[in-house]
Design a protein around this motif. Structure first.
Motif, PDB file in Angstrom:
ATOM      1  N   ILE A  52       0.831  -1.205   0.000  1.00  0.00           N
ATOM      2  CA  ILE A  52       0.000   0.000   0.000  1.00  0.00           C
ATOM      3  C   ILE A  52       0.866   1.256   0.000  1.00  0.00           C
ATOM      4  O   ILE A  52       0.610   2.207  -0.754  1.00  0.00           O
ATOM      5  CB  ILE A  52      -0.952  -0.012   1.219  1.00  0.00           C
ATOM      6  CG1 ILE A  52      -2.006  -1.117   1.049  1.00  0.00           C
ATOM      7  CG2 ILE A  52      -1.622   1.353   1.403  1.00  0.00           C
ATOM      8  CD1 ILE A  52      -2.857  -1.360   2.271  1.00  0.00           C
ATOM      9  N   GLU A  53       1.912   1.260   0.822  1.00  0.00           N
ATOM     10  CA  GLU A  53       2.785   2.436   0.890  1.00  0.00           C
ATOM     11  C   GLU A  53       3.497   2.673  -0.440  1.00  0.00           C
ATOM     12  O   GLU A  53       3.573   3.809  -0.919  1.00  0.00           O
ATOM     13  CB  GLU A  53       3.813   2.281   2.009  1.00  0.00           C
ATOM     14  CG  GLU A  53       4.692   3.505   2.182  1.00  0.00           C
ATOM     15  CD  GLU A  53       5.537   3.456   3.429  1.00  0.00           C
ATOM     16  OE1 GLU A  53       5.284   4.234   4.366  1.00  0.00           O
ATOM     17  OE2 GLU A  53       6.477   2.616   3.477  1.00  0.00           O
ATOM     18  N   LEU A  54       3.992   1.611  -1.065  1.00  0.00           N
ATOM     19  CA  LEU A  54       4.679   1.768  -2.347  1.00  0.00           C
ATOM     20  C   LEU A  54       3.720   2.244  -3.439  1.00  0.00           C
ATOM     21  O   LEU A  54       4.109   3.042  -4.299  1.00  0.00           O
ATOM     22  CB  LEU A  54       5.348   0.454  -2.754  1.00  0.00           C
ATOM     23  CG  LEU A  54       6.570   0.035  -1.928  1.00  0.00           C
ATOM     24  CD1 LEU A  54       7.062  -1.340  -2.351  1.00  0.00           C
ATOM     25  CD2 LEU A  54       7.697   1.066  -2.059  1.00  0.00           C
ATOM     26  N   LEU A  55       2.483   1.774  -3.421  1.00  0.00           N
ATOM     27  CA  LEU A  55       1.498   2.232  -4.405  1.00  0.00           C
ATOM     28  C   LEU A  55       1.173   3.709  -4.205  1.00  0.00           C
ATOM     29  O   LEU A  55       1.021   4.459  -5.187  1.00  0.00           O
ATOM     30  CB  LEU A  55       0.223   1.389  -4.317  1.00  0.00           C
ATOM     31  CG  LEU A  55       0.313  -0.039  -4.850  1.00  0.00           C
ATOM     32  CD1 LEU A  55      -0.977  -0.795  -4.586  1.00  0.00           C
ATOM     33  CD2 LEU A  55       0.616  -0.042  -6.350  1.00  0.00           C
ATOM     34  N   ILE A  56       1.083   4.149  -2.958  1.00  0.00           N
ATOM     35  CA  ILE A  56       0.840   5.572  -2.681  1.00  0.00           C
ATOM     36  C   ILE A  56       2.030   6.405  -3.145  1.00  0.00           C
ATOM     37  O   ILE A  56       1.871   7.482  -3.728  1.00  0.00           O
ATOM     38  CB  ILE A  56       0.556   5.796  -1.187  1.00  0.00           C
ATOM     39  CG1 ILE A  56      -0.784   5.148  -0.795  1.00  0.00           C
ATOM     40  CG2 ILE A  56       0.525   7.288  -0.851  1.00  0.00           C
ATOM     41  CD1 ILE A  56      -1.078   5.163   0.687  1.00  0.00           C
ATOM     42  N   ILE A  57       3.245   5.896  -2.893  1.00  0.00           N
ATOM     43  CA  ILE A  57       4.451   6.591  -3.360  1.00  0.00           C
ATOM     44  C   ILE A  57       4.435   6.712  -4.882  1.00  0.00           C
ATOM     45  O   ILE A  57       4.786   7.754  -5.440  1.00  0.00           O
ATOM     46  CB  ILE A  57       5.717   5.844  -2.895  1.00  0.00           C
ATOM     47  CG1 ILE A  57       5.893   5.996  -1.380  1.00  0.00           C
ATOM     48  CG2 ILE A  57       6.964   6.372  -3.612  1.00  0.00           C
ATOM     49  CD1 ILE A  57       7.004   5.132  -0.800  1.00  0.00           C
ATOM     50  N   SER A  58       4.013   5.643  -5.560  1.00  0.00           N
ATOM     51  CA  SER A  58       3.996   5.672  -7.027  1.00  0.00           C
ATOM     52  C   SER A  58       3.021   6.734  -7.546  1.00  0.00           C
ATOM     53  O   SER A  58       3.277   7.365  -8.573  1.00  0.00           O
ATOM     54  CB  SER A  58       3.641   4.295  -7.588  1.00  0.00           C
ATOM     55  OG  SER A  58       2.272   3.986  -7.394  1.00  0.00           O
ATOM     56  N   ILE A  59       1.919   6.949  -6.825  1.00  0.00           N
ATOM     57  CA  ILE A  59       0.967   7.989  -7.212  1.00  0.00           C
ATOM     58  C   ILE A  59       1.611   9.370  -7.036  1.00  0.00           C
ATOM     59  O   ILE A  59       1.555  10.217  -7.925  1.00  0.00           O
ATOM     60  CB  ILE A  59      -0.322   7.894  -6.382  1.00  0.00           C
ATOM     61  CG1 ILE A  59      -1.076   6.600  -6.722  1.00  0.00           C
ATOM     62  CG2 ILE A  59      -1.218   9.102  -6.632  1.00  0.00           C
ATOM     63  CD1 ILE A  59      -2.206   6.286  -5.766  1.00  0.00           C
ATOM     64  N   LEU A  60       2.245   9.595  -5.890  1.00  0.00           N
ATOM     65  CA  LEU A  60       2.862  10.885  -5.600  1.00  0.00           C
ATOM     66  C   LEU A  60       4.049  11.162  -6.517  1.00  0.00           C
ATOM     67  O   LEU A  60       4.330  12.316  -6.861  1.00  0.00           O
ATOM     68  CB  LEU A  60       3.299  10.950  -4.132  1.00  0.00           C
ATOM     69  CG  LEU A  60       2.184  10.888  -3.090  1.00  0.00           C
ATOM     70  CD1 LEU A  60       2.766  10.849  -1.687  1.00  0.00           C
ATOM     71  CD2 LEU A  60       1.230  12.070  -3.241  1.00  0.00           C
TER      72      LEU A  60
END
Length: 334
Positions: free
Chosen positions: A46-54
């Protein structure tokens, strides 16, 4: 974030963050809370997916069936008020199936282009390695250049444009290996592991209590397209010191001369590490990058961009192990 230092007379002086990250931090926390209503564990994914969005980058999610790859990406898209498309890749999928096609309009006596499912903001591609080369090539242009060319006309993709793709690492029958150039366009390759015993018990309890409730209905919208664009701009302003940029360059450069690797990472990997580490710092309410940020994102960024030598592959080595050895060998900037 506030840093307390000693001023005149040994009195503490407060220094506030140079960038206001409160709204970004609150939004990230709310997204995690919404996903936590359905998804148990998988915090790293989840954290890596959020980072990818940002960081405005695509992500490849790899794991065996049933570890919540697809549902996590789908629910994450649900937290954003943007257009969403899910495409199931199959061996008979043609480029026109995802791009769209020109249809003759009898009334106007002209061809009209009907857009396909790739014309969206968040694209979830299930089992990306099952589509043939022509379809992968059509997807590749959209991922690399944020546009699609059909009949000589270029159509720009509307931001945000992010691809979340899943693949099964075990089953190889009826699959096509993704070309290295396409893999290089993914910011992260996220490897999803099985849940722990405690997490699996919580999964069962959560599913039992939900009864017939729709999982998507439990998740609320947190962000819109404008807010995503604003947060992406904020992340670009995160400070990274020169010595940390040299640290990133040193890590990536080492992959090109490492005896265990046949193919090293390109400068695109260096840029990806810098962008992702900025996003990670912002998530943690810091307006500056630390070596720990770099080390945390390095493995999922470099792992799919390098190739082991045949000898190391036969010995059971993994690219993740080699990258961790490189991180341990290179001196951390102080």
């Amino acid at each position: 974030m506030e840093d307390i230092q000693k001023g005149e007379g040994n009195k503490p002086v407060e220094f506030k963050s140079r960038i206001d990250l409160n709204k970004l931090q609150n939004s990230v926390n709310r997204i995690k809370e919404e996903l936590g209503k359905v998804i148990i564990g998988q915090e790293d994914m989840i954290e890596l997916l959020i980072i990818s969005i940002l960081a405005n980058g695509h992500s490849l999610i790899e794991g065996v069936p049933g570890v919540a790859k697809t549902v996590t990406a789908k629910l994450l898209a649900k937290t954003m008020s943007v257009e969403f498309s899910r495409i199931q890749f199959t061996p008979d999928l043609m480029p026109s199936d995802i791009l769209g096609t020109s249809i003759f309009n009898v009334k106007t006596s002209e061809f009209e282009f009907k857009k396909g499912p790739l014309f969206s903001n968040i694209i979830l591609i299930d089992e990306i390695n099952r589509a043939p080369a022509k379809t992968q090539a059509a997807l590749f242009e959209a991922m690399a250049e944020q546009q699609i060319t059909i009949d000589g006309v270029a159509y720009a993709m509307q931001p945000p444009f992010l691809v979340f793709a899943t693949q099964n690492p075990i089953e190889q029958e009826g699959t096509y290996r993704l070309p290295e150039a396409q893999l290089d366009r993914f910011l992260f390759k996220i490897k999803v592991e099985y849940p722990s015993l405690e997490e699996e018990i919580r999964i069962l309890e959560n599913k039992h209590h939900q009864k017939n409730k729709d999982a998507e209905g439990l998740v609320s919208t947190v962000l819109n397209a404008q807010e995503i664009a604003t947060y992406q701009d904020i992340v670009k302003e995160i400070v990274i010191e020169d010595n940390l940029m040299r640290y990133i360059a040193g890590i990536v450069n080492n992959t090109r001369s490492n005896a265990n690797l046949y193919l090293g990472a390109s400068p695109r990997a260096s840029i990806a590490i810098m962008d992702a580490s900025k996003a990670l710092a912002a998530i943690n309410s810091r307006d500056f990058v630390t070596p720990d940020d770099i080390k945390k994102v390095a493995v999922p960024i470099i792992g799919h961009r390098v190739l082991l030598t045949p000898e190391r592959e036969m010995e059971g080595f993994t690219t993740e192990k080699v990258i961790k050895q490189i991180l341990e060998a290179i001196e951390i900037p102080r």
